[in-house]
Design a protein around this motif. Structure first.
Motif, mmCIF file in Angstrom:
data_model
loop_
_atom_site.group_PDB
_atom_site.id
_atom_site.type_symbol
_atom_site.label_atom_id
_atom_site.label_comp_id
_atom_site.label_asym_id
_atom_site.label_seq_id
_atom_site.Cartn_x
_atom_site.Cartn_y
_atom_site.Cartn_z
ATOM 1 N N GLU A 76 0.638 -1.166 -0.088
ATOM 2 C CA GLU A 76 -0.087 0.051 0.101
ATOM 3 C C GLU A 76 0.760 1.328 0.003
ATOM 4 O O GLU A 76 2.032 1.190 0.498
ATOM 5 C CB GLU A 76 -0.851 -0.028 1.334
ATOM 6 C CG GLU A 76 -2.057 1.005 1.212
ATOM 7 C CD GLU A 76 -2.602 1.313 2.757
ATOM 8 O OE1 GLU A 76 -3.032 1.958 2.668
ATOM 9 O OE2 GLU A 76 -2.186 0.504 3.632
ATOM 10 N N VAL A 77 0.231 2.352 -0.624
ATOM 11 C CA VAL A 77 1.121 3.678 -0.662
ATOM 12 C C VAL A 77 0.090 4.410 0.230
ATOM 13 O O VAL A 77 -1.016 4.660 -0.331
ATOM 14 C CB VAL A 77 1.567 4.106 -1.971
ATOM 15 C CG1 VAL A 77 2.242 5.476 -1.813
ATOM 16 C CG2 VAL A 77 2.169 3.186 -2.839
ATOM 17 N N ARG A 78 0.708 5.447 1.160
ATOM 18 C CA ARG A 78 -0.244 6.190 2.161
ATOM 19 C C ARG A 78 0.181 7.364 1.976
ATOM 20 O O ARG A 78 1.425 7.622 1.815
ATOM 21 C CB ARG A 78 -0.221 5.669 3.587
ATOM 22 C CG ARG A 78 -0.660 4.490 3.960
ATOM 23 C CD ARG A 78 -0.750 4.102 5.350
ATOM 24 N NE ARG A 78 -1.039 2.716 5.744
ATOM 25 C CZ ARG A 78 -0.991 2.123 6.868
ATOM 26 N NH1 ARG A 78 -0.376 2.645 7.760
ATOM 27 N NH2 ARG A 78 -1.376 0.908 6.958
ATOM 28 N N VAL A 79 -0.698 8.535 1.816
ATOM 29 C CA VAL A 79 -0.376 9.871 1.677
ATOM 30 C C VAL A 79 -0.617 10.683 2.847
ATOM 31 O O VAL A 79 -1.616 10.249 3.584
ATOM 32 C CB VAL A 79 -1.368 10.560 0.822
ATOM 33 C CG1 VAL A 79 -0.881 12.065 0.344
ATOM 34 C CG2 VAL A 79 -1.197 9.729 -0.629
ATOM 35 N N GLY A 80 0.227 11.398 3.594
ATOM 36 C CA GLY A 80 0.139 11.935 4.790
ATOM 37 C C GLY A 80 0.763 11.182 6.003
ATOM 38 O O GLY A 80 1.473 10.061 5.813
ATOM 39 N N LYS A 81 0.609 11.565 7.246
ATOM 40 C CA LYS A 81 1.270 11.399 8.290
ATOM 41 C C LYS A 81 0.089 10.039 8.853
ATOM 42 O O LYS A 81 -0.352 10.213 9.706
ATOM 43 C CB LYS A 81 1.341 12.232 9.345
ATOM 44 C CG LYS A 81 2.237 13.408 8.988
ATOM 45 C CD LYS A 81 2.328 14.416 10.067
ATOM 46 C CE LYS A 81 2.754 15.731 9.524
ATOM 47 N NZ LYS A 81 2.420 16.796 10.316
ATOM 48 N N LYS A 82 0.443 8.895 7.897
ATOM 49 C CA LYS A 82 -0.466 7.632 8.454
ATOM 50 C C LYS A 82 0.077 6.424 9.010
ATOM 51 O O LYS A 82 -0.356 5.512 9.010
ATOM 52 C CB LYS A 82 -1.147 7.396 7.144
ATOM 53 C CG LYS A 82 -2.026 8.370 6.532
ATOM 54 C CD LYS A 82 -3.428 8.538 7.018
ATOM 55 C CE LYS A 82 -4.063 9.747 6.543
ATOM 56 N NZ LYS A 82 -4.079 9.775 4.945
ATOM 57 N N THR A 83 1.306 6.740 9.495
ATOM 58 C CA THR A 83 1.864 5.379 10.331
ATOM 59 C C THR A 83 2.618 6.128 11.430
ATOM 60 O O THR A 83 2.778 7.192 11.801
ATOM 61 C CB THR A 83 3.242 5.015 9.384
ATOM 62 O OG1 THR A 83 4.304 6.153 9.450
ATOM 63 C CG2 THR A 83 2.866 4.749 8.071
ATOM 64 N N PRO A 84 2.782 4.932 12.567
ATOM 65 C CA PRO A 84 2.967 5.525 13.720
ATOM 66 C C PRO A 84 4.292 6.417 13.895
ATOM 67 O O PRO A 84 4.466 7.069 14.600
ATOM 68 C CB PRO A 84 3.339 4.030 14.614
ATOM 69 C CG PRO A 84 2.642 3.023 13.890
ATOM 70 C CD PRO A 84 2.593 3.693 12.540
ATOM 71 N N VAL A 85 5.461 5.996 13.175
ATOM 72 C CA VAL A 85 6.589 6.840 12.925
ATOM 73 C C VAL A 85 6.193 8.190 12.676
ATOM 74 O O VAL A 85 6.697 9.200 13.267
ATOM 75 C CB VAL A 85 7.628 6.138 12.059
ATOM 76 C CG1 VAL A 85 8.742 7.024 11.648
ATOM 77 C CG2 VAL A 85 7.971 4.937 12.471
ATOM 78 N N LEU A 86 5.319 8.393 11.717
ATOM 79 C CA LEU A 86 5.130 10.012 11.099
ATOM 80 C C LEU A 86 4.192 10.551 11.916
ATOM 81 O O LEU A 86 4.174 11.873 12.266
ATOM 82 C CB LEU A 86 4.507 9.742 9.851
ATOM 83 C CG LEU A 86 5.626 9.505 8.635
ATOM 84 C CD1 LEU A 86 4.710 9.413 7.152
ATOM 85 C CD2 LEU A 86 6.696 10.505 8.625
ATOM 86 N N ARG A 87 3.613 9.758 12.842
ATOM 87 C CA ARG A 87 2.496 10.482 13.669
ATOM 88 C C ARG A 87 3.155 10.779 15.039
ATOM 89 O O ARG A 87 2.835 11.382 15.846
ATOM 90 C CB ARG A 87 1.596 9.536 14.152
ATOM 91 C CG ARG A 87 0.379 9.563 12.955
ATOM 92 C CD ARG A 87 -1.011 8.877 13.971
ATOM 93 N NE ARG A 87 -1.875 8.566 13.040
ATOM 94 C CZ ARG A 87 -2.291 7.426 12.553
ATOM 95 N NH1 ARG A 87 -1.511 6.464 12.890
ATOM 96 N NH2 ARG A 87 -3.099 7.350 11.385
ATOM 97 N N SER A 88 4.307 10.270 15.311
ATOM 98 C CA SER A 88 5.030 10.385 16.681
ATOM 99 C C SER A 88 5.376 11.929 17.077
ATOM 100 O O SER A 88 5.386 12.619 16.132
ATOM 101 C CB SER A 88 6.569 9.728 16.704
ATOM 102 O OG SER A 88 7.478 10.236 15.846
#
Length: 985
Positions: A76-88
């Protein structure tokens, strides 16, 4: 420095308008920041291999075979802060949401988290990767080779039709007109420039263009990258939307219910320009763009274009569109009385018009509102006009507010004129003394009501004295007529009123306002008061709850302060929030206040009547207009607004000196109760021409949705002062979710042809309690102490005992709702979706991961059960295990809610009804308990609060149960359509 986002910031000024362009861009490679799980960021050069089978990066400590991801392993390719790392927490403020994307890959569902320099670079990578992933195992052809696409064939066929001489070339002027016809709103100069550019690049200058050049120009000019990006996201073959793709888009993104394949074919037939596309049921980029721009895809909910509210409530339960001095076309002081002002106000659905009657020179009354004696209009002419146009825009009752400034003989002529001209339309039946409320707009359809003074019941003469109204005296001062009217020794002014005019007044008898206590005791439902803006403003600030309570039974009219000699407008929201039904506006003065009024009255078929929120109508309810947070029993909502781009924005009026360049930004404003009023702006789109890209997400918390209005304002960023470009105002309740175009309007409220904003709208319930600001949404669960709504002590023992029985059910109701809410947010986050996503999107996302896998772990939904379990066969990766656990929690909390809701609802309603049984006896009990003054006020407020809380929390629980059932339905529906469901019926 203002951050800008625009597609012209692409390297080499390239415009990404096809999948081929995305892949070419990836083959060249670019620098992206790689984010590690320890929140550190490293710049690396990313590139797509020439065989298009993997993405590599360098420099890297790993050997070159490991510093890569194979396309076939991408889930999958996700746009935006959609993973735990990017949300930290460490990262979330360092870069905007639209500059981040993640690639989920491998059997363990690892994530490669990346940050790009701009949103357009993200779009190019995401679009290209999704295209390559969807083609899976077969090696994709090099971009641009192979058979011509649907689109190219169609544009070529358009060219052939225009090639009258069949020479294979057409004049540039004809080519320009052709593109303009296919894309209304585009500037001729833009198209001419594009042809010159392409002719120069291909070294084919001249007065004619060939077909290939025409196709290229069309594709570059008429492809909107943001719409192309959307098409790629939903298309199964990345070139066009098939019927199933379109159905998915309409259901999942646009929130449409009951969409069928027939409906999708109808849309394709209506909007797809190519014959081949229509025959095969394909919607390519041009048809998709046309559909998104069409009225069928409007941001304004079509249900509200016709009367859609209950019109059988008492008249006092509605806001009524009202005009002040409607015949004025300019300001109050220099205004010209012109009869057409009445026609335009009535045409806009205005249902209350003010007429000030003066003695006319010819012995007949006249209406005029400016100090020049020449600018008067005979009363007879105005009444004739009203008779013609009263019900042109709305069938519901029209109220004529008569302010009498003429002598008794001329009053008689006025009364005769009204009777003769309006005839049957005049409502003359005396009020029913046994009723407690005014009749409804439905009962008064097609009738004209006269608001004015009435002779006292004992007066037998042909005329008598009554107290005069304050309104209208400003003009008398300017006409020099004031002195003869002023009473000696001060005191209220008196007026000689003729019996004929008095007899025309029935349901809207004007009386002076004493105070709220006197009104509660002695005012009759057919009597109404007018307040000046200053007086009403004082009540709204000092005693808003009493004003709300007063307006439940009686009509009140608020008129502008006489100090507004420029005919400016007051803010109607200041008085609507206190329940004032008639806020008289100067219709002739455009601007923010008139936008709010015009936008507000669109929501019920523009009929001039809007039902007030239930919390303002119920006999016992607690509502403080100046509340700073959520209201008891009203579900707060979050509005997630993404402003994507603007189309064909005009230059600001009178900005000739600035040249061609507009540098716009968008301001989104919420107007409503004070707790809701907010404003957010996008960044400025620099040097962007008429079609800027903003790509920015804004968020608002709405505590009283029924009273909120959203206004978009587009401004030109200028050093001297930002200039107005366009606006659009829409009631919150009329917003449609999904991708929508906003039809922009001028300052005067007229539509601007082809000028739009492209936005995405999502509305979610605020996640249980707390402030719903940015952190509140994706914030970590568990830290916040859960807030419970509770009842308040009234100080009367018997009553407090009844309300105490509801303490436990209130806690249970909150727990049931919030447990589901939190489980839902966790599940959505693990699926890489926002809290605004629906359940169908979640299931389809999980299914897509499983289908993109070589050794697909076997996960199925057992649809034979009412609460379908998601079952895994064999070992599964860590991320998938977390998703299954979150799904299980969500199903269990939903089940508990569905099975327990009715019992808890019953207890809450039982306590509320037991409380209501005391309502009739309340004053007797207060007297017995000896409650007075502040204590009495406090007891009444607490009683109203408790009733509101119980009713509201019961309704919220009922609503939550309905939503949980809807989610189950979506799980069944998605499970069947995507192939992971089994035993489905």
């Amino acid at each position: 420095k203002k951050k800008t986002v625009s597609f012209s910031t692409m390297p080499n000024d390239r415009k990404i308008n096809s999948t081929a362009a995305c892949i070419s861009f990836m083959l060249e490679g670019c620098e992206l920041k790689k984010v590690r799980s320890n929140s550190r960021m490293y710049s690396r050069f990313f590139v797509l291999d020439a065989d298009m089978r993997s993405v590599r990066w360098e420099p890297s400590k790993k050997d070159s075979e490991k510093a890569k991801i194979e396309i076939k392993s991408v889930k999958e390719v996700r746009v935006g802060k959609k993973t735990p790392v990017l949300r930290s927490n460490g990262l979330s403020d360092q870069f905007p949401d639209e500059c981040a994307f993640s690639i989920i890959y491998g059997e363990n569902y690892e994530s490669l988290d990346l940050v790009a320099s701009s949103a357009d670079v993200v779009s190019a990578w995401v679009m290209g990767l999704r295209y390559l992933v969807s083609y899976g195992k077969h090696s994709p052809e090099a971009p641009g080779t192979g058979h011509p696409s649907l689109r190219t064939s169609w544009i070529s066929s358009v060219f052939d039709l225009a090639d009258l001489e069949k020479s294979g070339r057409i004049p540039v002027s004809r080519a320009v007109q052709l593109i303009k016809a296919l894309n209304p709103g585009m500037k001729t100069s833009t198209i001419e420039l594009k042809f010159k550019e392409l002719q120069k690049a291909s070294e084919r200058p001249g007065a004619e263009v060939a077909c290939d050049l025409f196709v290229e120009a069309y594709c570059e000019l008429c492809t909107r990258p943001e719409i192309f990006f959307l098409l790629v996201q939903f298309s199964s073959n990345k070139e066009y939307l098939g019927v199933k793709d379109l159905l998915m888009f309409l259901e999942v993104e646009q929130g449409m219910e009951g969409v069928t394949e027939e409906k999708c074919l109808e849309i394709v037939g209506k909007y797809e320009p190519s014959k081949e596309g229509r025959e095969k049921g394909y919607l390519a980029i041009d048809g998709f763009t046309r559909y998104l721009l069409s009225a069928d895809c409007s941001i304004f909910d079509p249900q509200h274009r016709k009367v859609c509210q209950d019109m059988a409530q008492p008249l006092s339960h509605y806001y009524i569109s009202s005009a002040h001095s409607a015949c004025l076309l300019e300001d109050n002081f220099w205004g010209r009385s012109d009869i057409s002002g009445y026609i335009s106000a009535l045409g806009l659905g205005c249902r209350s018009i003010e007429l000030v009657l003066w003695d006319g020179p010819e012995g007949e009354p006249v209406v005029y509102t400016s100090p020049s004696a020449a600018s008067c209009v005979p009363f007879r002419a105005v009444v004739g006009l009203i008779d013609q146009h009263a019900f042109a825009a709305s069938a519901y009752p029209l109220i004529l507010c008569l302010v009498v400034r003429c002598s008794a003989p001329q009053q008689r002529l006025a009364a005769q004129c009204l009777r003769k001209t309006l005839g049957e339309k005049l409502y003359l039946e005396p009020p029913n003394p046994t009723a407690s409320y005014l009749p409804s707009p439905e009962q008064l359809k097609g009738r004209i009501l006269i608001k004015g003074k009435k002779l006292p019941p004992g007066c037998e003469d042909s005329e008598g004295e009554v107290s005069d109204e304050e309104e209208g005296w400003e003009l008398a001062r300017r006409l020099g007529q004031e002195d003869r009217e002023a009473p000696e020794g001060g005191g209220p002014r008196r007026l000689r009123l003729s019996r004929e005019l008095s007899e025309l007044v029935s349901l809207c008898q004007a009386v002076p306002f004493q105070d709220f206590e006197s009104s509660r005791r002695g005012q009759r439902y057919w009597e109404m008061c007018s307040f000046s803006e200053v007086e009403a403003g004082r009540f709204a600030n000092e005693c808003p709850a009493e004003l709300v309570s007063y307006n439940k039974r009686f009509l009140s009219r608020v008129y502008p302060s006489p100090m507004r000699i420029d005919a400016s407008n007051m803010n109607p929201q200041d008085f609507w929030k206190c329940g004032c039904q008639m806020v008289a506006m100067n219709y002739q003065t455009p601007g923010l206040m008139m936008d709010l009024n015009a936008g507000w009255f669109q929501q019920n078929g523009a009929c001039g009547y809007v039902l007030r929120p239930a919390i303002m109508r119920e006999e016992v309810s607690y509502f403080s207009a100046n509340a700073k947070d959520s209201l008891p029993g009203v579900p707060a909502q979050l509005l997630h607004l993404k402003v994507i781009s603007g189309q064909n924005l005009p230059k600001p009026k009178g900005s000739g000196a600035k040249g061609e360049v507009v540098e716009p930004y968008v301001c989104a404003e919420i107007h409503g109760i004070p707790a809701d009023c907010a404003e957010h702006r996008t960044k400025t789109a620099l040097q962007s021409g008429d079609n800027p890209v903003f790509d920015e997400s804004l968020e608002f918390q709405i505590n009283l949705p029924e009273l909120a209005v959203l206004r978009f304002v587009v401004l030109d960023d200028d050093y001297i002062g930002d200039e107005f470009i366009a606006q659009y105002t829409i009631p919150f309740e009329c917003l449609q979710p999904g991708y929508r175009h906003v039809p922009l309007q001028s300052l005067a409220g007229e539509p601007l042809p082809h000028a739009t904003l492209f936005v995405h709208v999502a509305i979610t319930d605020r996640r249980g309690g707390g402030k719903g600001h940015r952190r509140g949404l994706a914030g970590r669960r568990g830290r916040r102490v859960r807030e419970y709504t509770s009842t308040k002590a009234t100080g009367i023992k018997a009553i407090d005992e009844v309300f105490r029985t509801a303490t436990q059910p209130l806690r249970e109701a909150t727990d049931l709702r919030e447990n589901v809410q939190n489980a839902l947010v966790s599940f959505k986050e693990l699926c890489g979706l926002t809290p605004a996503a629906n359940m169908k999107q979640c299931i389809l996302t999980v299914a897509a991961w499983l289908l993109h896998s070589d050794s697909a772990p076997s996960v199925t939904l057992n649809l034979a059960e009412r609460y379908p379990p998601m079952e895994a066969q064999g070992p599964i990766p860590d991320l998938l295990r977390k998703v299954l656990t979150a799904y299980e929690t969500m199903i269990q909390t939903s089940r508990t809610l569905i099975e327990s809701a009715d019992a808890v609802y019953g207890k809450l309603i039982q306590a509320q009804q037991a409380g209501m049984d005391f309502h009739k006896e309340l004053h007797r009990i207060e007297a017995k308990e000896g409650l007075r003054g502040r204590k009495l006020q406090k007891a009444l407020e607490s009683f109203a609060w408790n009733i509101t809380v119980l009713k509201g929390q019961a309704d919220l629980l009922k609503h939550a149960k309905a939503e949980a059932l809807e989610n189950l339905w979506q799980i069944h529906n998605a499970g069947q359509s995507c192939g992971i469901g089994r035993n489905g019926s």
